[in-house]
Motif scaffolding. Structure first.
Motif, PDB file in Angstrom:
ATOM      1  N   PRO A  44      50.844  28.688  35.819  1.00  0.00           N
ATOM      2  CA  PRO A  44      49.989  28.892  36.991  1.00  0.00           C
ATOM      3  C   PRO A  44      48.604  29.372  36.569  1.00  0.00           C
ATOM      4  N   ALA A  45      47.578  28.835  37.197  1.00  0.00           N
ATOM      5  CA  ALA A  45      46.214  29.261  36.904  1.00  0.00           C
ATOM      6  C   ALA A  45      45.863  30.501  37.721  1.00  0.00           C
ATOM      7  N   THR A  46      45.001  31.334  37.177  1.00  0.00           N
ATOM      8  CA  THR A  46      44.545  32.546  37.842  1.00  0.00           C
ATOM      9  C   THR A  46      43.029  32.494  37.996  1.00  0.00           C
ATOM     10  N   LEU A  47      42.463  33.497  38.662  1.00  0.00           N
ATOM     11  CA  LEU A  47      41.010  33.562  38.805  1.00  0.00           C
ATOM     12  C   LEU A  47      40.316  33.616  37.445  1.00  0.00           C
ATOM     13  N   ALA A  48      40.973  34.226  36.457  1.00  0.00           N
ATOM     14  CA  ALA A  48      40.382  34.310  35.117  1.00  0.00           C
ATOM     15  C   ALA A  48      40.239  32.935  34.469  1.00  0.00           C
ATOM     16  N   ASP A  49      41.021  31.959  34.941  1.00  0.00           N
ATOM     17  CA  ASP A  49      40.964  30.608  34.386  1.00  0.00           C
ATOM     18  C   ASP A  49      39.880  29.751  35.028  1.00  0.00           C
ATOM     19  N   VAL A  50      39.283  30.198  36.118  1.00  0.00           N
ATOM     20  CA  VAL A  50      38.349  29.365  36.881  1.00  0.00           C
ATOM     21  C   VAL A  50      37.181  28.862  36.031  1.00  0.00           C
ATOM     22  N   PRO A  51      36.509  29.697  35.210  1.00  0.00           N
ATOM     23  CA  PRO A  51      35.408  29.170  34.400  1.00  0.00           C
ATOM     24  C   PRO A  51      35.835  28.027  33.472  1.00  0.00           C
TER      25      PRO A  51
END
Length: 270
Positions: A44-51
């Motif tokens: 699962p992706a998190t906000l930290a992965d957005v960039p």
């Protein structure tokens, strides 16, 4: 992440593939074929992965006909163009029905991602909403709204053609009235340097299986290149894009790409 920092991230993403600039599809295919197999995991992706997700999208679509149409100034304003993808990835995360998955290589390098959303009011859709609408999600959404408010005041994407954007916005919901109960792939992206290694299929197959377990189809809007992949996965073309480009003085490949849908075995067609 600020636009200037994202520009650095975008350059780093391209260099991480061993290329000095984003690869064109034909070059990417040759590069992928000459490299040894590698392992990756999906999580699962998190906000930290957005960039990282935004950088992947900016690299993957940099030379596409869609970017030619919507963002003709992207090379002059590359950081603003890339930050626009950050905004879009974040925006999708505002929904408790959004599922974001990221593919990460064994060395820790993000190499692809997908975002899906559940539409409809059937029992399974309501359960997805309940499970996603947690206190943690509410806190995340509050932060996202605050960030969007800040961006609205401080950020302008000069890479984008506002006339082209209005054409896209005026087109509205291309799925209106069709398959209201469905999963929908909002974005599926694989790093140009890691394409044709099964990552895109892996990102899709998990949601195809989930759609099957819920008895609903999986829809998406396919690019000309994406249509080839999705056809192999069993997707059917519903119709081509119907966008009026008259007066914009632009050309876009219209003979391929469009609305596609996958019906799992036993799924009722509406």
């Amino acid at each position: 992440m600020s636009p200037s920092k994202l520009e650095t991230t975008l350059s780093s993403a391209a260099l991480a593939t061993g290329e000095s600039e984003p690869l064109l599809p034909a070059t990417a295919a040759a590069a992928a074929a000459s490299r040894p197999p590698f392992t990756y995991t999906l999580r699962p992706a998190t906000l930290a992965d957005v960039p990282s997700m935004a950088s992947l999208a900016a690299c993957a679509y940099l030379s596409s006909s869609f970017s030619d149409f919507l963002s003709p100034g992207r090379f002059a304003y590359i950081s603003e163009h890339a930050y626009g993808y950050t905004q879009r990835v974040r925006y999708r995360m505002l929904s408790p029905r959004c599922v974001s998955i990221i593919a990460v290589s064994s060395s820790g390098l993000p190499v692809g991602y997908a975002q899906f959303v559940r539409h409809g009011e059937d029992a399974a859709a309501k359960e997805v909403h309940r499970n996603g609408n947690t206190w943690a999600f509410q806190l995340k959404r509050a932060w996202l709204y605050a960030r969007f408010a800040w961006d609205y005041i401080t950020f302008t994407d000069r890479s984008m053609d506002q006339k082209a954007l209005k054409v896209m916005m005026a087109h509205g919901d291309m799925w209106k009235g069709e398959q209201p109960n469905r999963w929908h792939a909002q974005s599926v992206v694989v790093s140009p340097g890691h394409q044709r290694r099964g990552i895109g299929k892996a990102l899709m197959r998990g949601m195809m299986e989930r759609a099957g377990s819920e008895g609903v189809p999986l829809g998406l809007e396919a690019s000309p290149d994406g249509e080839l992949l999705y056809t192999k996965l069993g997707f059917e073309l519903k119709r081509r894009f119907e966008i009026d480009f008259e007066g914009l003085g632009k050309e876009i490949e219209e003979d391929r790409g469009g609305l596609m849908i996958y019906y799992p075995p036993g799924c009722e067609r509406e």
